[in-house]
Design a protein around this motif. Sequence first.
Motif, PDB file in Angstrom:
ATOM      1  N   LEU A   4       0.835  -1.192   0.000  1.00 41.85           N
ATOM      2  CA  LEU A   4       0.000   0.000   0.000  1.00 41.85           C
ATOM      3  C   LEU A   4       0.875   1.248   0.000  1.00 41.85           C
ATOM      4  CD1 LEU A   4      -2.467  -1.196   2.793  1.00 41.85           C
ATOM      5  CD2 LEU A   4      -2.804  -1.331   0.312  1.00 41.85           C
ATOM      6  N   CYS A  22      -4.804   5.835  -1.780  1.00 45.24           N
ATOM      7  CA  CYS A  22      -3.991   4.695  -1.367  1.00 45.24           C
ATOM      8  C   CYS A  22      -3.991   3.713  -2.533  1.00 45.24           C
ATOM      9  CB  CYS A  22      -4.564   4.060  -0.116  1.00 45.24           C
ATOM     10  SG  CYS A  22      -3.733   2.541   0.425  1.00 45.24           S
ATOM     11  N   ALA A  24      -2.863   0.224  -4.186  1.00 45.00           N
ATOM     12  CA  ALA A  24      -2.538  -1.116  -3.721  1.00 45.00           C
ATOM     13  C   ALA A  24      -2.021  -1.981  -4.850  1.00 45.00           C
ATOM     14  CB  ALA A  24      -3.774  -1.764  -3.116  1.00 45.00           C
TER      15      ALA A  24
END
Length: 122
Positions: A4, A22, A24
């Motif tokens: 992340l 964020c 990922a």
Amino acid sequence: QVQLVESGGGLVQAGGSLRLSCAASGRTFGSYAMGWFRQAPGKEREFVATINWSGGYTYYADSVKGRFTISRDNAKNAVYLQMNSLKPEDTAVYYCAAGPTTAWGTREYDYWGQGTQVTVSS
């Protein structure tokens, strides 16, 4: 395994807005619940918001309810935190986290980003 990386932090005046992202990695992102936490200097890391795997369920800390919105885009492997009406007490390092279920405890999350600084000036 999920990695992340948060972004979008910065310095903003009280009453302003920021949108944290964020990103990922990993093919299984869509199966994880996601959370946002924050940690101010000298304080413990605290829960901010969480969202389930589909985006159909969200939950917020009382301190941010009505001002912050968590969302996710599984096609882009990303989760967001829209922060409006920011206050100086929102100043902290903000972390995103991935775990098996929506929760407000840090121990419930398996993967964490490195954090992004948010500073709100009065």
